[in-house]
Design an enzyme around this catalytic site. Structure first.
Site, PDB file in Angstrom:
ATOM      1  CE  LYS A  44      -3.751  -1.792   2.348  1.00 15.04           C
ATOM      2  NZ  LYS A  44      -4.838  -1.850   3.807  1.00 15.04           N
ATOM      3  CE1 TYR A  83      -9.665  -2.985   1.140  1.00 14.61           C
ATOM      4  CE2 TYR A  83      -8.939  -0.718  -0.129  1.00 14.61           C
ATOM      5  CZ  TYR A  83      -8.732  -2.000   0.964  1.00 14.61           C
ATOM      6  OH  TYR A  83      -7.249  -1.755   1.230  1.00 14.61           O
ATOM      7  CG  PHE A 112     -13.680   2.466   7.573  1.00 15.81           C
ATOM      8  CD1 PHE A 112     -13.239   2.105   6.726  1.00 15.81           C
ATOM      9  CD2 PHE A 112     -14.188   2.163   8.412  1.00 15.81           C
ATOM     10  CE1 PHE A 112     -12.809   0.937   6.596  1.00 15.81           C
ATOM     11  CE2 PHE A 112     -14.434   0.887   8.427  1.00 15.81           C
ATOM     12  CZ  PHE A 112     -13.615  -0.147   7.090  1.00 15.81           C
ATOM     13  NE  ARG A 154      -6.141 -12.584   6.173  1.00 17.02           N
ATOM     14  CZ  ARG A 154      -7.295 -11.201   5.655  1.00 17.02           C
ATOM     15  NH1 ARG A 154      -6.982 -10.522   4.663  1.00 17.02           N
ATOM     16  NH2 ARG A 154      -7.831 -11.146   6.960  1.00 17.02           N
ATOM     17  CB  THR A 193      -7.646  -5.832  10.134  1.00 14.74           C
ATOM     18  OG1 THR A 193      -8.040  -6.324   9.662  1.00 14.74           O
ATOM     19  CG2 THR A 193      -7.386  -4.192   8.879  1.00 14.74           C
ATOM     20  NE  ARG A 197      -2.449  -5.490   7.481  1.00 14.75           N
ATOM     21  CZ  ARG A 197      -3.656  -6.326   7.272  1.00 14.75           C
ATOM     22  NH1 ARG A 197      -4.469  -7.028   7.720  1.00 14.75           N
ATOM     23  NH2 ARG A 197      -3.909  -5.069   6.082  1.00 14.75           N
ATOM     24  CG  ASN A 233      -3.385  -1.821   7.339  1.00 19.74           C
ATOM     25  OD1 ASN A 233      -3.287  -1.934   6.133  1.00 19.74           O
ATOM     26  ND2 ASN A 233      -4.555  -2.533   7.919  1.00 19.74           N
ATOM     27  CG  HIS A 241      -5.199  -6.611  -0.125  1.00 14.17           C
ATOM     28  ND1 HIS A 241      -6.302  -6.183   0.812  1.00 14.17           N
ATOM     29  CD2 HIS A 241      -5.342  -7.822  -1.042  1.00 14.17           C
ATOM     30  CE1 HIS A 241      -7.217  -7.711   0.471  1.00 14.17           C
ATOM     31  NE2 HIS A 241      -6.247  -7.667  -0.813  1.00 14.17           N
ATOM     32  CD  GLU A 268      -8.684  -9.558  -3.342  1.00 10.22           C
ATOM     33  OE1 GLU A 268      -7.601  -9.728  -2.724  1.00 10.22           O
ATOM     34  OE2 GLU A 268      -9.411  -9.769  -2.212  1.00 10.22           O
TER      35      GLU A 268
HETATM   36  P1  TYD Z   1     -10.199  -5.559   6.193  1.00  9.94           P
HETATM   37  O1  TYD Z   1     -10.951  -6.427   4.687  1.00  9.94           O
HETATM   38  O2  TYD Z   1     -11.795  -6.147   6.907  1.00  9.94           O
HETATM   39  O3  TYD Z   1      -9.090  -6.185   6.071  1.00  9.94           O
HETATM   40  P2  TYD Z   1      -7.836  -6.903   5.930  1.00  9.94           P
HETATM   41  O4  TYD Z   1      -7.069  -5.665   5.024  1.00  9.94           O
HETATM   42  O5  TYD Z   1      -7.069  -7.102   7.452  1.00  9.94           O
HETATM   43  O6  TYD Z   1      -8.545  -8.274   5.202  1.00  9.94           O
HETATM   44  O7  TYD Z   1     -10.934  -3.594   5.689  1.00  9.94           O
HETATM   45  C1  TYD Z   1     -10.104  -3.595   4.293  1.00  9.94           C
HETATM   46  C2  TYD Z   1      -8.650  -2.591   4.919  1.00  9.94           C
HETATM   47  O8  TYD Z   1     -10.240  -1.195   5.035  1.00  9.94           O
HETATM   48  C3  TYD Z   1      -8.121  -1.964   6.179  1.00  9.94           C
HETATM   49  O9  TYD Z   1      -6.942  -3.262   5.710  1.00  9.94           O
HETATM   50  C4  TYD Z   1      -7.678  -0.697   6.314  1.00  9.94           C
HETATM   51  C5  TYD Z   1      -9.120  -0.390   6.606  1.00  9.94           C
HETATM   52  N1  TYD Z   1      -9.813   0.321   7.156  1.00  9.94           N
HETATM   53  C6  TYD Z   1     -10.308   0.888   8.264  1.00  9.94           C
HETATM   54  O10 TYD Z   1      -9.340   2.290   7.414  1.00  9.94           O
HETATM   55  N2  TYD Z   1     -10.949   1.449   9.378  1.00  9.94           N
HETATM   56  C7  TYD Z   1     -11.058  -0.101   9.682  1.00  9.94           C
HETATM   57  O11 TYD Z   1     -12.291   0.444  10.576  1.00  9.94           O
HETATM   58  C8  TYD Z   1     -10.971  -1.152   9.540  1.00  9.94           C
HETATM   59  C9  TYD Z   1     -11.826  -2.339   9.884  1.00  9.94           C
HETATM   60  C10 TYD Z   1     -10.376  -1.352   7.908  1.00  9.94           C
END
Ligand code: TYD
Length: 153
Positions: free
Chosen positions: A9, A49, A57, A85, A91, A102, A112, A115, A126
């Site tokens: 990212k 997403y 957010f 993963r 996350t 992370r 973070n 992805h 994806e």
């Molecule tokens: P998610 O698919 O829930 O997690 P992951 O990346 O661990 O599979 O969320 C996607 C992205 O959305 C996450 O990497 C960062 C962002 N995000 C926020 O900005 N705020 C939040 O509260 C959450 C849950 C995710």
């Protein structure tokens, strides 16, 4: 063998961590079968997403993902989806275990670093979203027999 999608990212690109993160995947034994930089736009982010577009957010998430180009990677290995993963971690970087990407590089729920696809089915969707036909290149790893037991591949 599985192939999974990783995005490095803008939080990774801007902080100069691309090499360190790629190195983690290589030293684990994951094979890079696709890799490119790309500038994401709203259309691809709304697809990628789609489970989050209604969250408050989302605008801030989309802006963070467009801040610079990302590095898209296709990583291959036995159980690659689960392995990657696991390397990625929870996350929210503040809650992620030390030793995960992370947990070692992020203090944020949003910035973070990486992805990673969360299931085999999502990995297929994806990879098709981020790579065109012909951009994922299957080739034999020269040291494959030292990466896995002969009954594992
Ligand atoms: P998610 O698919 O829930 O997690 P992951 O990346 O661990 O599979 O969320 C996607 C992205 O959305 C996450 O990497 C960062 C962002 N995000 C926020 O900005 N705020 C939040 O509260 C959450 C849950 C995710």
């Amino acid at each position: 063998m599985e192939t999974t999608l990783v995005l490095l990212k803008p939080s990774c690109v801007n902080r100069g961590l691309i090499g360190q993160i790629i190195n983690r995947f290589e030293r684990r034994g994951l094979q890079i079968v696709g890799m490119k930089m790309m500038q994401l736009d709203d259309a691809i982010l709304r697809d990628h997403y789609s489970h989050l577009v209604d969250k408050p957010f989302f605008p801030s998430l989309a802006a963070s993902m467009k801040a610079t180009p990302v590095v898209a990677m296709a990583l291959q290995g036995v159980e690659a989806v689960t392995v990657v993963r696991g390397m990625t971690g929870y996350t929210n970087g503040r809650k992620a275990d030390p030793g995960t990407i992370r947990g070692d590089y992020s203090m944020s729920n949003q910035q973070n670093i990486v992805h990673a696809s969360d299931s085999i089915d999502n990995a297929a969707v994806e990879l098709a979203r981020f790579f065109k036909p012909g951009e994922i290149l299957n080739y034999k790893h020269a040291l494959a027999e030292y990466m896995y037991g002969s009954d594992e591949i």
